[in-house]
Motif scaffolding. Sequence first.
Motif, PDB file in Angstrom:
ATOM      1  N   HIS A 185       1.139  -1.378  -0.187  1.00 41.31           N
ATOM      2  CA  HIS A 185      -0.053   0.021   0.063  1.00 41.31           C
ATOM      3  C   HIS A 185       0.983   1.260  -0.166  1.00 41.31           C
ATOM      4  O   HIS A 185       1.741   1.161  -0.640  1.00 41.31           O
ATOM      5  CB  HIS A 185      -1.124   0.050   1.675  1.00 41.31           C
ATOM      6  CG  HIS A 185      -1.857  -1.327   1.279  1.00 41.31           C
ATOM      7  ND1 HIS A 185      -2.929  -1.194   0.530  1.00 41.31           N
ATOM      8  CD2 HIS A 185      -1.637  -2.372   1.992  1.00 41.31           C
ATOM      9  CE1 HIS A 185      -3.536  -2.833   1.616  1.00 41.31           C
ATOM     10  NE2 HIS A 185      -2.324  -3.102   1.974  1.00 41.31           N
ATOM     11  N   CYS A 220      -5.126   5.955   0.381  1.00 42.04           N
ATOM     12  CA  CYS A 220      -3.927   4.718  -0.386  1.00 42.04           C
ATOM     13  C   CYS A 220      -3.372   5.431  -2.111  1.00 42.04           C
ATOM     14  O   CYS A 220      -4.309   5.359  -2.559  1.00 42.04           O
ATOM     15  CB  CYS A 220      -3.813   3.604  -0.165  1.00 42.04           C
ATOM     16  SG  CYS A 220      -3.392   2.226  -0.889  1.00 42.04           S
ATOM     17  N   GLN A 222      -1.651   3.711  -3.945  1.00 41.98           N
ATOM     18  CA  GLN A 222      -1.110   2.389  -4.672  1.00 41.98           C
ATOM     19  C   GLN A 222      -1.822   1.699  -4.539  1.00 41.98           C
ATOM     20  O   GLN A 222      -2.891   0.907  -3.574  1.00 41.98           O
ATOM     21  CB  GLN A 222       0.188   1.499  -3.206  1.00 41.98           C
ATOM     22  CG  GLN A 222       1.021   0.360  -4.024  1.00 41.98           C
ATOM     23  CD  GLN A 222       1.516   1.209  -5.749  1.00 41.98           C
ATOM     24  OE1 GLN A 222       1.465   1.337  -6.644  1.00 41.98           O
ATOM     25  NE2 GLN A 222       2.809   1.400  -4.869  1.00 41.98           N
ATOM     26  N   CYS A 224      -4.013  -1.345  -4.586  1.00 45.57           N
ATOM     27  CA  CYS A 224      -4.168  -2.300  -3.615  1.00 45.57           C
ATOM     28  C   CYS A 224      -4.821  -3.477  -3.655  1.00 45.57           C
ATOM     29  O   CYS A 224      -5.015  -4.304  -3.341  1.00 45.57           O
ATOM     30  CB  CYS A 224      -3.129  -2.056  -2.732  1.00 45.57           C
ATOM     31  SG  CYS A 224      -5.261  -1.199  -1.556  1.00 45.57           S
ATOM     32  N   MET A 231     -10.188   2.960   1.305  1.00 46.29           N
ATOM     33  CA  MET A 231      -8.545   3.063   1.957  1.00 46.29           C
ATOM     34  C   MET A 231      -8.665   3.967   2.461  1.00 46.29           C
ATOM     35  O   MET A 231      -7.528   5.158   2.029  1.00 46.29           O
ATOM     36  CB  MET A 231      -7.243   2.540   1.826  1.00 46.29           C
ATOM     37  CG  MET A 231      -7.631   0.781   1.695  1.00 46.29           C
ATOM     38  SD  MET A 231      -5.667   0.061   1.338  1.00 46.29           S
ATOM     39  CE  MET A 231      -4.841   0.388   2.601  1.00 46.29           C
TER      40      MET A 231
HETATM   41 CU   LIG Z   1      -3.944  -0.258   0.192  1.00 42.86          CU
END
Ligand SMILES: [Cu+2]
Length: 262
Positions: A185, A220, A222, A224, A231
Amino acid sequence: MSDLIYWFKHKLLNLPVLASEHGKSVDDLIVYVHALMAVLFVGWFAYFLYALFRFRKSKHPNADYIGVKSHVSNYLEGGVALVEAILLIGFAVPLWAKVAAYPPAEKDSTSIYVLGRQFNWNGHYAGPDGKMGKQDSALSSAIDPFGVDRKNDPDAKDDVIVQDNFIVPVNKPVILHISSLDVIHSFAIRSMRICQDATPGFSVATWFTPTKAGKYKIACAQLCGMGHYTMRAVLEVVSQQEYDKWLADAARKATAASVSYE
Ligand SMILES: [Cu+2]
């Protein structure tokens, strides 16, 4: 000039609200790099149009095998390289060196362990005693993915676990020790101008000093998994008194809960 930079940052680039100490240097660098790119874009495009006109077929039926003899293009290239070197050596490297080489001391900071997982952000605070309790992955659970060992470690008794809701005091450095439980993440708080990958098996520290009270979005950064977009978490920056009160209350509840589980 400062009006122009303000317009560039907030109207043209639409940068998010700035609420950290080092963030101004990050924003300034973004403005300088964009200004250089704007000059290059306009310059190259103007030259492109000039070349289309100047070397049009009706005027130049035959290719010229000798080419340009003046050194203007060399000087221009040299100038661009010089400005890039100034940006890199004069701004980017010193900023990086300052942030990387001189982190604040743990004892003068709010220290938080951050753990990303599919799909939320978890935080582990030392509690009012200032001592971080031991973590044991065998004790990891849905409400406490860190597996804080409340039973055997006295330092862990008053530790506080949060989920998607981080609270820190204003004008005091915050050190985040960032890791992940599953996939990679990335913990990003745009208003604080920080972004750090959360990688399983590694704990990587990053830090910032919040300068403005308020609520800021944590994301977040990234991709994921399917729930990546969920997130989202909140960073709440409050006064030192409010923070101390919150931490004491949360620690009391955590201690009570861990006793009742035994
Ligand atoms: Cu994430």
